[in-house]
Design an enzyme around this catalytic site. Structure first.
Site, PDB file in Angstrom:
ATOM      1  N   ARG A   5       2.076  22.096 -32.870  1.00 31.71           N
ATOM      2  CA  ARG A   5       2.192  20.863 -33.642  1.00 31.71           C
ATOM      3  C   ARG A   5       1.111  20.694 -34.697  1.00 31.71           C
ATOM      4  NH1 ARG A   5       5.808  16.156 -31.511  1.00 31.71           N
ATOM      5  NH2 ARG A   5       6.373  15.391 -33.550  1.00 31.71           N
ATOM      6  N   CYS A   6       0.852  21.759 -35.402  1.00 25.17           N
ATOM      7  CA  CYS A   6      -0.017  21.655 -36.558  1.00 25.17           C
ATOM      8  C   CYS A   6       0.266  22.872 -37.383  1.00 25.17           C
ATOM      9  CB  CYS A   6      -1.481  21.618 -36.169  1.00 25.17           C
ATOM     10  SG  CYS A   6      -2.207  23.220 -35.978  1.00 25.17           S
ATOM     11  N   GLU A  14       4.065  17.236 -37.879  1.00 22.26           N
ATOM     12  CA  GLU A  14       2.814  17.634 -37.236  1.00 22.26           C
ATOM     13  C   GLU A  14       1.688  16.644 -37.455  1.00 22.26           C
ATOM     14  OE1 GLU A  14       3.202  22.329 -37.897  1.00 22.26           O
ATOM     15  OE2 GLU A  14       2.388  21.206 -39.551  1.00 22.26           O
TER      16      GLU A  14
HETATM   17  N1  PCD Z   1       9.147  12.620 -45.675  1.00 22.02           N
HETATM   18  C1  PCD Z   1       9.842  12.944 -44.590  1.00 22.02           C
HETATM   19  C2  PCD Z   1       9.414  14.077 -43.832  1.00 22.02           C
HETATM   20  C3  PCD Z   1      10.140  14.422 -42.722  1.00 22.02           C
HETATM   21  N2  PCD Z   1      11.217  13.696 -42.337  1.00 22.02           N
HETATM   22  C4  PCD Z   1      11.976  14.124 -41.144  1.00 22.02           C
HETATM   23  O1  PCD Z   1      11.140  14.283 -40.044  1.00 22.02           O
HETATM   24  C5  PCD Z   1      11.488  15.500 -39.324  1.00 22.02           C
HETATM   25  C6  PCD Z   1      10.314  16.519 -39.303  1.00 22.02           C
HETATM   26  O2  PCD Z   1      10.152  17.034 -40.593  1.00 22.02           O
HETATM   27  P1  PCD Z   1       9.038  18.060 -41.016  1.00 22.02           P
HETATM   28  O3  PCD Z   1       7.686  17.441 -40.967  1.00 22.02           O
HETATM   29  O4  PCD Z   1       9.457  18.676 -42.273  1.00 22.02           O
HETATM   30  O5  PCD Z   1       8.999  19.172 -39.872  1.00 22.02           O
HETATM   31  P2  PCD Z   1      10.096  20.287 -39.500  1.00 22.02           P
HETATM   32  O6  PCD Z   1       9.754  21.534 -40.244  1.00 22.02           O
HETATM   33  O7  PCD Z   1      11.425  19.734 -39.587  1.00 22.02           O
HETATM   34  O8  PCD Z   1       9.781  20.485 -37.994  1.00 22.02           O
HETATM   35  C7  PCD Z   1       8.664  21.219 -37.553  1.00 22.02           C
HETATM   36  C8  PCD Z   1       7.696  20.276 -36.830  1.00 22.02           C
HETATM   37  O9  PCD Z   1       8.427  19.399 -35.966  1.00 22.02           O
HETATM   38  C9  PCD Z   1       7.633  18.656 -35.022  1.00 22.02           C
HETATM   39  N3  PCD Z   1       8.452  17.680 -34.404  1.00 22.02           N
HETATM   40  C10 PCD Z   1       9.254  18.041 -33.313  1.00 22.02           C
HETATM   41  N4  PCD Z   1      10.142  17.161 -32.854  1.00 22.02           N
HETATM   42  C11 PCD Z   1      10.936  17.505 -31.830  1.00 22.02           C
HETATM   43  N5  PCD Z   1      11.806  16.585 -31.339  1.00 22.02           N
HETATM   44  N6  PCD Z   1      10.857  18.730 -31.221  1.00 22.02           N
HETATM   45  C12 PCD Z   1       9.975  19.652 -31.668  1.00 22.02           C
HETATM   46  O10 PCD Z   1       9.930  20.833 -31.105  1.00 22.02           O
HETATM   47  C13 PCD Z   1       9.109  19.324 -32.719  1.00 22.02           C
HETATM   48  N7  PCD Z   1       8.144  20.211 -33.176  1.00 22.02           N
HETATM   49  C14 PCD Z   1       7.109  19.684 -34.009  1.00 22.02           C
HETATM   50  C15 PCD Z   1       6.444  20.816 -34.736  1.00 22.02           C
HETATM   51  S1  PCD Z   1       5.320  21.734 -33.918  1.00 22.02           S
HETATM   52 MO1  PCD Z   1       4.973  23.739 -35.093  1.00 22.02          MO
HETATM   53  O11 PCD Z   1       6.223  24.641 -34.534  1.00 22.02           O
HETATM   54  O12 PCD Z   1       3.614  23.992 -33.961  1.00 22.02           O
HETATM   55  O13 PCD Z   1       4.193  24.751 -36.331  1.00 22.02           O
HETATM   56  S2  PCD Z   1       5.916  22.320 -36.789  1.00 22.02           S
HETATM   57  C16 PCD Z   1       6.720  21.099 -36.047  1.00 22.02           C
HETATM   58  C17 PCD Z   1      12.709  16.073 -40.018  1.00 22.02           C
HETATM   59  O14 PCD Z   1      13.873  15.615 -39.393  1.00 22.02           O
HETATM   60  C18 PCD Z   1      12.606  15.488 -41.403  1.00 22.02           C
HETATM   61  O15 PCD Z   1      13.741  15.484 -42.099  1.00 22.02           O
HETATM   62  C19 PCD Z   1      11.606  12.566 -43.068  1.00 22.02           C
HETATM   63  O16 PCD Z   1      12.570  11.897 -42.705  1.00 22.02           O
HETATM   64  N8  PCD Z   1      10.904  12.225 -44.204  1.00 22.02           N
HETATM   65 CU   LIG Z   2      -2.215  25.086 -35.734  1.00 16.19          CU
END
Ligand code: PCD
Ligand SMILES: [Cu+]
Length: 809
Positions: free
Chosen positions: A387-388, A763
């Site tokens: 998630r980055c 993210e």
């Molecule tokens: N301005 C704006 C922006 C955005 N959006 C929305 O919100 C969503 C998101 O987008 P984005 O920021 O472009 O992103 P994507 O490419 O589609 O996806 C990817 C991300 O996504 C997040 N979130 C989530 N959720 C869920 N439910 N599951 C999952 O698995 C997940 N994973 C996580 C992660 S860790 Mo990495 O793979 O670590 O690099 S990276 C990531 C989509 O539906 C869209 O269309 C809107 O509405 N507006």
């Molecule tokens: Cu990262």
């Protein structure tokens, strides 16, 4: 016609286009148990594979005896590295330019490493046989500490040294020790040192961003089906990048790419876990080729936590310098990055430490230097961006902690310190000292809005009173105010500097309008829960005036979707979302010519109006998109091909830089170490907002994963290399019990280069959330002399902090 009395606003609302909190179309299926996940795929004659895994973190594999295992009724094969070697498949390339054993080839490097693959008629027979495979191991010294690894004469990867035991060059240049993987640098070292050495104030800190894991609800898995008659391999799997998997499978197996069809069906959360290639994928393919039958492999929870795609494990050492008034002058950062047994980090090829060089954050820091050293240890490989976007969470955690540490040193308010160092609105596009060009931002407006929303001054006054009461013995609870301001960098990326294994990171969309005016769109990305089927249809709806409800959106089947690099790093909206708008505009351009022909005027004499083309100055003369679509298929139009469809492959000129301002208010029980999150305010700016409700959902999810990481989630090892947190008994997953009520807010600063001005958002809340929760914990103890303590801040560690500060005396 009813249509004619509708205002343009009514017509626009009916499209459910951009800006509409359209309900997620996917959920009808999901909430009724009609999702179709990899494990739901059942094919005639399908076999099941299961792994024999190493109990040791470092050992030589002296022999493997599968005689007893083969006697289990229903067992079809036991595959080892010796069987894969003639095919050249006992090792596979990693995304980071390293290679990784598919099955143990003479030794194992981490606990849980794949040693043999048992294939049987059902899962139970496979599991029974796994127990009966006899592996003789000879234990070797285990190294779990990257600093020790760089001093040790124990060579973890014998395949990376020459006959004299000297480290050979790696994918990212020279290596200075057999257990060293790369050194990656950005910025000006000498200049930065000079600035810091002569600065009025310097703050230093070392912090550990612990190892954790994305732990999606659905574990990883695949089903391979080799059709010996047609020569076609179909591979279903939990892939965040199905097209890239197809190319990689083709390159390593030698099967022609047109004979491989990769399908990502519904995915139960990815969070980076499903970006890389795993032994299970390769083994299911090999087993299907060998047996001529479909083979399914699905991980269990422990296998998922112990062996696939860890995240973080960064030791970050920082120095930050400033004037007495708090204007930051320089930043120095050195990272020791623990990559485990193989370098399988999922980063664009030219970025071995991802986008860690965004570590100057949201501040105008004139000079900076970053160096990252990657190191092998006896831990699982991975290094995914949970998630980055490629190590941005590490970078933002680093700078947001350094700001707090500097504020302590300056005896200054941390909100004020941020404010005087923010990049100013008029400085965008902003060139950072470490090489990025931030596309747009308005940090002061966002910060002021946040400070006002939470009554920041009031909170500080309350906190001061609390400290006094605590000291007077009137309370045993302390109050922490966590601040964070983050800049994300999402939408990898321009093909000129972002590729994965040589595949440029563009993305794509193909749109086909049907004769009756409904449509199908296909993208190179793949939703794992984000709601792409809902939001990308909204972009098309607004661009060409077809109701979102009349558009089918498909992703994940490489036989039908245009080539794309997949969904991770919040790149779908910045890249595939842009491709969607561009493809729609091509359709609109053709529709304009058709409309002009039908209305018997020149092309330039019609203009687009929500869902139709209107003759300029004669609003009663128009053709709706529905009429135009029909005409495209129904009549010969001179000079125009029949049909109405378009495809766009979009190579973004730059990444997008979403940002946000977060505040967390927390009460901490000093005697139990239990934090109680009283308030969490999150302001996100992701440029143009496609679907506000989905954005809010994304923010809630990202914050909850941030809470998890900051307050307890961890993949911990003992000194023998045993994973101590390999089950959900020990690995913290927050529930409704721990999760506070989130207050969400926003500002809108469009991306200047994105066709609809949108930036990613998925993210952001995680990236901004982790430092915010952590800063809240640390801030509670600031008045008692704490400058920094490492995450995760579980109850025990918080209690220990209080104890170390003498608060239990
Ligand atoms: N301005 C704006 C922006 C955005 N959006 C929305 O919100 C969503 C998101 O987008 P984005 O920021 O472009 O992103 P994507 O490419 O589609 O996806 C990817 C991300 O996504 C997040 N979130 C989530 N959720 C869920 N439910 N599951 C999952 O698995 C997940 N994973 C996580 C992660 S860790 Mo990495 O793979 O670590 O690099 S990276 C990531 C989509 O539906 C869209 O269309 C809107 O509405 N507006
Ligand atoms: Cu990262």
């Amino acid at each position: 016609m009813k249509d004619e009395v509708q205002t343009p606003e009514d017509r626009a609302a009916g499209l459910k286009g951009m800006g509409c909190s359209r309900k997620r179309v996917e959920d009808v299926r999901f909430t009724q148990g009609k999702g179709n996940y990899v494990d739901d795929i059942k094919l005639d004659g399908m076999l099941f594979g299961d792994f024999v895994r190493s109990p040791y973190a470092h050992a030589r594999v002296k022999s493997i005896n599968s005689e007893e295992a083969m006697k289990v009724p229903g067992v079809v094969a036991v595959i080892t590295a010796a069987d894969l070697e003639p095919l050249g498949l006992h090792w596979m390339p990693t995304l980071a330019g390293d290679k990784q054993m598919v099955l143990a080839d003479g030794k194992v490097l981490f606990q849980g490493q794949e040693v043999a693959f048992v294939v049987a008629e059902d899962r139970y027979a496979a599991a029974d046989a796994v127990e009966l495979v006899e592996v003789e191991y000879e234990e070797l010294p285990v190294i779990v500490d990257p600093f020790e690894a760089l001093k040790s004469d124990v060579v973890l990867r014998e395949d990376t040294v020459d006959e004299n035991g000297k480290a050979t060059d790696g994918a990212h240049g020279p290596r200075n020790h057999p257990n060293h993987i790369f050194t990656w640098e950005a910025g000006e070292e000498a200049e930065t040192n000079a600035v810091i050495d002569s600065a009025e104030v310097v703050a230093e800190e070392t912090m550990y961003y612990h190892r954790t894991h994305p732990c999606p609800l659905e574990t990883c898995g695949s089903v391979a089906s080799m059709d010996k008659v047609t020569g076609k391999l179909t591979l279903w799997g939990t892939f965040q990048a199905p097209h890239a998997i197809r190319t990689v499978v083709s390159l390593i197996s030698g099967i022609a790419e047109h004979n491989i069809r990769v399908i990502s069906p519904d995915i139960g959360g990815g969070f980076g876990n499903k970006v890389g290639a795993y032994s299970g994928y390769v083994c299911s393919v090999v087993a299907s080729i060998v047996t001529g039958r479909p083979v399914k492999w699905i991980e269990d929870r422990m296998e998922n936590l112990m062996t696939t795609a860890f995240a973080r494990d960064y030791w970050m050492k920082g120095k930050i310098s400033a004037t007495k008034e708090g204007k930051i002058t320089g930043l120095h950062c050195h990272v020791t990055a623990d990559h485990g047994g193989f370098d399988a980090c999922a980063d664009p090829t030219k970025f071995p430490a991802g986008f860690m060089n965004i570590c100057t954050g949201s501040y105008d820091i004139p000079t900076a230097y970053l160096a990252v050293d990657g190191v092998y240890t006896n831990k699982a490989p991975g290094g995914v961006s949970y998630r980055c976007s490629f190590r941005v969470t590490e970078a933002v955690y680093f700078i947001e902690r350094m700001i707090e540490v500097l504020a302590i040193k300056l005896n200054m308010d941390a909100a004020e310190l941020r404010r005087i160092n923010f990049i100013k609105k008029e400085q965008f596009p902003y060139q950072s000292a470490l090489g990025w060009e931030y596309d747009s931002g308005d940090y002061h407006t966002a910060w002021d809005k946040a400070m006002k929303a939470v009554d920041y001054d009031g909170l500080r006054a309350e906190q001061a009173q609390r400290v006094e009461d605590f000291k007077a013995g009137k309370t045993r609870s302390l109050m922490g105010i966590g601040l964070s301001f983050f800049t994300e960098i999402v939408g990898a990326g321009p093909v000129k500097n972002c590729d994965i294994l040589g595949l440029g990171m563009f993305d794509s969309c193909e749109i086909r309008i049907h004769p009756t005016g409904s449509a199908i769109a296909r993208l190179g990305t793949i939703s794992q829960g984000q709601g792409h089927a809902t939001t990308f249809s909204q972009i098309i709806a607004s661009e060409i005036g077809i109701p979102a409800d009349d558009i089918t959106l498909e992703e994940g089947d490489t036989d039908t979707a245009p080539y794309g690099l997949g969904t991770y790093g919040s790149r779908s909206t910045p890249v595939a979302g842009a491709a969607t708008a561009m493809a729609a505009r091509k359709i609109r351009a053709k529709a304009q010519m058709i409309a002009a022909y039908l209305l018997e005027v020149h092309d330039d004499d019609v203009e687009f109006d929500v869902d139709r083309f209107v003759v300029k100055g004669a609003p009663e003369r128009f053709k709706t998109m529905k009429e135009i679509a029909f005409a495209a298929y129904n009549q010969a139009i001179p000079g125009i091909e029949p049909g109405l469809e378009a495809v766009s492959y979009y190579d973004p000129p730059n990444m997008t830089y979403p940002f946000g301002a977060y505040v967390c208010v927390m009460d901490i029980d000093v005697d139990t170490g239990v934090p109680d999150i009283r308030r969490f305010y999150a302001l996100d700016d992701c440029g143009t907002r496609i679907n506000p409700m989905i954005i809010e959902g994304q923010v809630h999810g990202g914050l909850t994963e941030a809470l998890a990481v900051a307050l307890g989630q961890e993949i911990a090892y003992d000194e023998m290399g045993n994973v101590k947190t390999g089950t959900l008994m020990d690995f913290f997953l927050p529930t409704a019990w721990e999760v506070p009520n989130y207050e969400t807010d926003y500002t809108v600063t469009p991306s200047p280069h994105h066709p609809i001005g949108a930036k990613g958002v998925g993210e952001s809340p995680h990236v901004g959330g982790v430092p915010c929760f952590s800063n809240a914990v640390q801030d509670a103890f600031r008045a008692f002399g704490l400058t920094h303590t490492n995450m995760p801040h579980d109850h025990w560690r918080i209690w220990k902090t209080a104890n170390d500060l003498g608060l239990h005396d």
